[in-house]
Design a protein around this motif. Sequence first.
Motif, PDB file in Angstrom:
ATOM      1  N   GLU A  39       0.834  -1.205   0.000  1.00 37.62           N
ATOM      2  CA  GLU A  39       0.000   0.000   0.000  1.00 37.62           C
ATOM      3  C   GLU A  39       0.866   1.251   0.000  1.00 37.62           C
ATOM      4  OE1 GLU A  39      -2.412  -0.639   3.437  1.00 37.62           O
ATOM      5  OE2 GLU A  39      -3.900  -1.850   2.364  1.00 37.62           O
ATOM      6  N   THR A  42       2.378   1.714  -3.474  1.00 39.04           N
ATOM      7  CA  THR A  42       1.359   2.226  -4.395  1.00 39.04           C
ATOM      8  C   THR A  42       1.160   3.722  -4.203  1.00 39.04           C
ATOM      9  OG1 THR A  42       0.225   0.085  -4.413  1.00 39.04           O
ATOM     10  CG2 THR A  42      -1.038   1.997  -5.160  1.00 39.04           C
ATOM     11  N   GLU A  43       1.022   4.141  -2.963  1.00 39.33           N
ATOM     12  CA  GLU A  43       0.847   5.569  -2.668  1.00 39.33           C
ATOM     13  C   GLU A  43       2.040   6.384  -3.149  1.00 39.33           C
ATOM     14  OE1 GLU A  43       0.345   8.647   1.127  1.00 39.33           O
ATOM     15  OE2 GLU A  43       0.486   6.487   1.480  1.00 39.33           O
ATOM     16  N   PHE A  46       2.106   6.517  -7.005  1.00 33.97           N
ATOM     17  CA  PHE A  46       0.991   7.344  -7.474  1.00 33.97           C
ATOM     18  C   PHE A  46       1.323   8.827  -7.304  1.00 33.97           C
ATOM     19  CE2 PHE A  46      -3.037   9.598  -6.737  1.00 33.97           C
ATOM     20  CZ  PHE A  46      -3.717   9.269  -7.893  1.00 33.97           C
ATOM     21  N   GLY A  49       3.894   9.960  -9.757  1.00 30.59           N
ATOM     22  CA  GLY A  49       3.297  10.094 -11.079  1.00 30.59           C
ATOM     23  C   GLY A  49       2.716  11.470 -11.351  1.00 30.59           C
ATOM     24  N   LYS A  92      -2.727  -3.817  -7.854  1.00 29.37           N
ATOM     25  CA  LYS A  92      -2.824  -2.353  -7.935  1.00 29.37           C
ATOM     26  C   LYS A  92      -1.442  -1.721  -7.913  1.00 29.37           C
ATOM     27  CE  LYS A  92      -5.025   1.659  -5.751  1.00 29.37           C
ATOM     28  NZ  LYS A  92      -5.887   2.133  -4.636  1.00 29.37           N
ATOM     29  N   MET A  93      -0.549  -2.249  -7.078  1.00 31.43           N
ATOM     30  CA  MET A  93       0.814  -1.728  -7.009  1.00 31.43           C
ATOM     31  C   MET A  93       1.536  -1.915  -8.342  1.00 31.43           C
ATOM     32  SD  MET A  93       3.982  -3.016  -4.612  1.00 31.43           S
ATOM     33  CE  MET A  93       4.010  -4.619  -5.447  1.00 31.43           C
ATOM     34  N   GLU A  95       0.256  -2.375 -11.335  1.00 34.74           N
ATOM     35  CA  GLU A  95      -0.362  -1.566 -12.380  1.00 34.74           C
ATOM     36  C   GLU A  95      -0.026  -0.092 -12.220  1.00 34.74           C
ATOM     37  OE1 GLU A  95      -4.497  -2.683 -12.127  1.00 34.74           O
ATOM     38  OE2 GLU A  95      -4.243  -4.265 -13.640  1.00 34.74           O
ATOM     39  N   THR A  96       0.124   0.361 -10.980  1.00 31.29           N
ATOM     40  CA  THR A  96       0.497   1.754 -10.741  1.00 31.29           C
ATOM     41  C   THR A  96       1.891   2.037 -11.281  1.00 31.29           C
ATOM     42  OG1 THR A  96      -0.898   1.882  -8.763  1.00 31.29           O
ATOM     43  CG2 THR A  96       0.838   3.542  -8.979  1.00 31.29           C
ATOM     44  N   SER A  99       1.551   2.512 -14.892  1.00 30.68           N
ATOM     45  CA  SER A  99       0.632   3.563 -15.334  1.00 30.68           C
ATOM     46  C   SER A  99       1.200   4.970 -15.165  1.00 30.68           C
ATOM     47  CB  SER A  99      -0.693   3.463 -14.569  1.00 30.68           C
ATOM     48  OG  SER A  99      -0.527   3.814 -13.206  1.00 30.68           O
ATOM     49  N   ILE A 100       2.175   5.162 -14.269  1.00 31.18           N
ATOM     50  CA  ILE A 100       2.723   6.506 -14.103  1.00 31.18           C
ATOM     51  C   ILE A 100       3.585   6.862 -15.313  1.00 31.18           C
ATOM     52  CG2 ILE A 100       2.650   6.327 -11.590  1.00 31.18           C
ATOM     53  CD1 ILE A 100       5.721   6.016 -11.620  1.00 31.18           C
TER      54      ILE A 100
END
Length: 263
Positions: A39, A42-43, A46, A49, A92-93, A95-96, A99-100
Amino acid sequence: MDTKVLQFKHITLEVETPIAYVTMNRPNKRNALSQEHMEELTECFFTIGKSKEISVVILRGNGPAFCAGHDLKEMLNETPVFYQQLFDTCIKMMETIQSIPQPVIAQVHGIATAAGCQLVATCDLAIASEESTFATPGVKIGLFCSTPMVALSRAVGRKKAMEMLLTGDSLSAEDAVAAGLINKAVPANQLEEETKLLATKISQASSYTVGVGKQSFYQQIEMQQNLAYAYTKQVMSMNAAAVDASEGMCAFIEKRKPEWKGC
């Protein structure tokens, strides 16, 4: 986005503009990926990004290993609901990271196993020390590396991916280069320097252009060829009309260094 205000328990973030260093900091656990650890990652990614000052990210691990995969002690005797949430967090991690807009370079030392190997395969680029090893050994403990398989099978050939998944055997850094899992293997005392050199080289390009390129790469990679060309034609047409593309072409013609605007 001000990354300096971020405080984490399991990772550290250092910014030497235009490069950000994200360091997994659970050395006594070989940077195993707990729910909270993922988590935080991921933060952190994100938030990076959204930054206009950061062009490239280097992901590394503190202690004797890059990442030993999921934290198995956390996973013992839990419910299917817990496992679903855990793997949702992991996905999610991953993919993040992709995605950035900033390229993420894995700086690998020691072992990168299971979800740690998945992390290497997910990063846009990877440089490892010659002593590093890579494995998806879940089959040996009765837990097939199904989610790591997604990233692994997209980074290396099918036969090599199946061999790693079915045997759980480790791959040397030299073999990881040959398989396409990492870009380069270097002596341990050159790892930090070589990784920073690659990051610096990338950071000299327009951050806008690099972001467009990274996003379109992952969009087109699984498309049929005709659809990929149709998609990338639109992307390149949009890119060609951007301020940085005009500046870059003018600078090339005028034989001078471009002055990027990031748009």
